[in-house]
Design a protein around this motif. Structure first.
Motif, short mmCIF file in Angstrom:
data_model
loop_
_atom_site.label_atom_id
_atom_site.label_comp_id
_atom_site.label_asym_id
_atom_site.label_seq_id
_atom_site.Cartn_x
_atom_site.Cartn_y
_atom_site.Cartn_z
N GLU A 1 0.83 -1.20 0.00
CA GLU A 1 0.00 0.00 0.00
C GLU A 1 0.86 1.25 0.00
N THR A 2 1.71 1.31 -0.99
CA THR A 2 2.63 2.43 -1.09
C THR A 2 2.85 2.70 -2.57
N SER A 3 3.65 3.72 -2.88
CA SER A 3 4.03 3.85 -4.28
C SER A 3 5.55 3.90 -4.36
N LEU A 4 6.06 3.35 -5.43
CA LEU A 4 7.50 3.20 -5.59
C LEU A 4 7.95 4.01 -6.80
N ASP A 5 9.20 4.42 -6.74
CA ASP A 5 9.80 5.14 -7.86
C ASP A 5 10.22 4.13 -8.91
N SER A 6 9.75 4.31 -10.13
CA SER A 6 9.97 3.27 -11.14
C SER A 6 11.45 3.13 -11.50
N ARG A 7 12.21 4.23 -11.43
CA ARG A 7 13.64 4.13 -11.75
C ARG A 7 14.37 3.31 -10.70
N ASN A 8 14.11 3.63 -9.44
CA ASN A 8 14.77 2.87 -8.38
C ASN A 8 14.30 1.42 -8.37
N PHE A 9 13.03 1.24 -8.64
CA PHE A 9 12.49 -0.13 -8.64
C PHE A 9 13.17 -0.99 -9.70
N SER A 10 13.23 -0.50 -10.92
CA SER A 10 13.79 -1.36 -11.96
C SER A 10 15.29 -1.58 -11.72
N LYS A 11 15.97 -0.54 -11.25
CA LYS A 11 17.39 -0.73 -10.91
C LYS A 11 17.56 -1.88 -9.92
N ARG A 12 16.81 -1.81 -8.81
CA ARG A 12 17.03 -2.81 -7.77
C ARG A 12 16.66 -4.21 -8.25
N ILE A 13 15.48 -4.33 -8.85
CA ILE A 13 15.03 -5.66 -9.26
C ILE A 13 15.97 -6.26 -10.31
N LEU A 14 16.32 -5.46 -11.31
CA LEU A 14 17.16 -6.01 -12.37
C LEU A 14 18.56 -6.32 -11.87
N SER A 15 19.02 -5.54 -10.88
CA SER A 15 20.38 -5.78 -10.38
C SER A 15 20.49 -7.11 -9.64
N LEU A 16 19.36 -7.66 -9.23
CA LEU A 16 19.43 -8.97 -8.58
C LEU A 16 19.83 -10.05 -9.57
N GLY A 17 19.54 -9.79 -10.83
CA GLY A 17 19.92 -10.75 -11.86
C GLY A 17 19.12 -12.03 -11.84
N VAL A 18 17.87 -11.95 -11.43
CA VAL A 18 17.06 -13.17 -11.41
C VAL A 18 15.88 -13.08 -12.39
N LEU A 19 15.87 -12.03 -13.19
CA LEU A 19 14.81 -11.91 -14.20
C LEU A 19 15.44 -12.01 -15.58
N ASN A 20 14.78 -12.75 -16.46
CA ASN A 20 15.22 -12.81 -17.84
C ASN A 20 14.26 -12.02 -18.72
N LYS A 21 14.83 -11.12 -19.51
CA LYS A 21 14.01 -10.29 -20.39
C LYS A 21 13.68 -11.07 -21.65
N LEU A 22 12.45 -11.03 -22.05
CA LEU A 22 12.05 -11.68 -23.30
C LEU A 22 12.05 -10.63 -24.42
N ASP A 23 11.94 -11.11 -25.66
CA ASP A 23 11.90 -10.19 -26.79
C ASP A 23 10.49 -9.64 -27.02
N GLU A 24 9.57 -10.21 -26.29
CA GLU A 24 8.16 -9.98 -26.54
C GLU A 24 7.65 -8.85 -25.65
N LYS A 25 6.67 -8.13 -26.19
CA LYS A 25 6.09 -7.03 -25.40
C LYS A 25 4.62 -7.28 -25.08
N GLU A 26 4.25 -6.75 -23.94
CA GLU A 26 2.84 -6.73 -23.56
C GLU A 26 2.29 -5.41 -24.11
N LYS A 27 1.26 -5.49 -24.94
CA LYS A 27 0.82 -4.28 -25.64
C LYS A 27 -0.59 -3.83 -25.25
N LYS A 28 -1.18 -4.51 -24.29
CA LYS A 28 -2.56 -4.13 -23.96
C LYS A 28 -2.63 -2.83 -23.17
N SER A 29 -1.70 -2.68 -22.24
CA SER A 29 -1.88 -1.56 -21.32
C SER A 29 -1.15 -0.29 -21.73
#
Lengths: 229, 229
Positions: free
Chosen positions: A175-203
């Motif tokens: 129940e809070t809001s997060l800064d998207s820059r800091n969020f993506s930095k932290r999550i991606l820096s863990l190195g446990v997500l694999n980026k796909l070539d595919e995009k979600e285009k609905k939203s």
DNA sequence: GCAAAAGTGTTTGGTCTACACCCATGA
DNA sequence: TCATGGGTGTAGACCAAACACTTTTGC
């Protein structure tokens, strides 16, 4: 005290109740059912069931979850044993509560109809029977604790998810809001997500890249106290 | 399913077992008893007892703890319900495990004799009955988690304690060693310890100042996620 | 071309870590 | 006077938070 004390001792009915969390993209929700039997028939309730003599509590919880969702292999964890003497108005019942996480999109409409089940926002829970409200609140606490240090948030999302989806999941849980820059930095820096070539285009028009959680990469980090949020 | 299913459903004996931690100044220890009845009479075991129909699990745990220690108001918390069908060789028994923290110096020699109880270092536990070893290990995990974020370590020390004592407590819990400069900086900066004018003179010539934990000052911080270790 | 969401870097302040010497005292 | 444990400060590394603009693309 001798061995007879065992076989003669007072016995108690033991139940399990399951707090099932889901995430619809915006809100964190819990799945409740309209209770189909007395006492308190017609009231909202957690899904539950009794423990049989030939099964342990985990098995009973799996059975109950399967009955309601049709799914096995849900993420599931014991929460707490609730044992107030008068917690159940029909007699002495101790309930071992479990919480489970489910990708809400996987939950079939049909089962929802069959069980008179419904997803409720946590901030707008109806009145629940017995001590079920306390169970949900305690489960929410545990979810917050767990999700910060263990990769279980992913259980609430589809296999492929976007960073904005993951972020809004954490925002809903805390129940809070997060800064998207800091969020993506932290999550991606863990190195446990694999980026796909595919995009979600609905939203969005631009579309957001899908990621998947890589549990093998995570295993290597597990010991060292990762923080997801 | 109707109300008869309640009263007719299979019932199960429900017990509590208590993991009691103590700290002797150097080692973190658990209090075990030599089991006085069959099955497994004479084996080492956690202190436990059955839940009666007119009490909840917390009450039963308090009762069991009181019987063994003579004390009320011990710090105590539910750990987990252990429910494997065959966990107790004498029949189906579900056990709700609790962990408790005690100032080891308060534990009376006499009760130790009466119950054939003994403090064991956690690294040198004897073989325990049933699933009690798993209970102790799980309790140790929970202790480590809790103690870092909640002011419960003080329960293991006398009311008045020195910083070196507190440090060696944390060192024992985490099986690590800490830098005394960093340790005192962090702990004192929380502002929840009051320094007394009095010194503990047994363990050094110079003597170390006593401190007491100030629970009022702590209350004001509680919400903001304090870290003790 | 514009609305709507995605994506991305830098600066700053605070926190954690590593590290070593003097102090007080009883024997 | 010496042996023992108590008490303290600082510099550098690292991490977390604050902060705003450009990109993409469907309409």
């Amino acid at each position: 005290m001798d061995i007879d004390s065992y076989t003669n001792h007072q016995k108690i009915i033991v139940a399990v109740d399951c707090i099932i969390f889901g995430f619809d993209g915006n809100q964190l929700k819990a799945l409740l059912i309209k209770r189909g039997f007395e006492p308190q028939k017609g009231k909202w309730s957690l899904m539950g069931g009794f423990i049989n003599n030939n099964e342990d509590a985990d098995c009973a919880a799996v059975r109950v979850l399967n009955k309601l969702t049709g799914m096995d292999n849900l993420y599931m964890e014991q929460l707490h044993a609730f044992s107030r003497v008068d917690r159940d108005s029909a007699g002495r019942v101790i309930s071992i509560a479990y919480f489970a996480l489910i990708n809400i999109a996987d939950y079939s409409e049909q089962l929802q109809v069959e069980h008179e089940a419904k997803w409720f926002e946590l901030s707008q829970l109806p009145e629940l029977i017995f001590d079920h409200t306390a169970m949900v609140l305690k489960a929410q606490d545990l979810l917050r604790e767990k999700v910060a240090r263990h990769p279980i948030g992913f259980e609430l999302l589809p296999d492929k998810f976007t960073l904005p989806q993951l972020q809004s999941l954490y925002e809903a849980i805390y129940e809070t809001s997060l800064d998207s820059r800091n969020f993506s930095k932290r999550i991606l820096s863990l190195g446990v997500l694999n980026k796909l070539d595919e995009k979600e285009k609905k939203s969005s028009r631009r579309g957001a890249f899908y990621y998947v959680f890589d549990s093998i990469k995570y295993k290597n980090l597990e010991a060292s106290g990762v923080r997801f949020v």
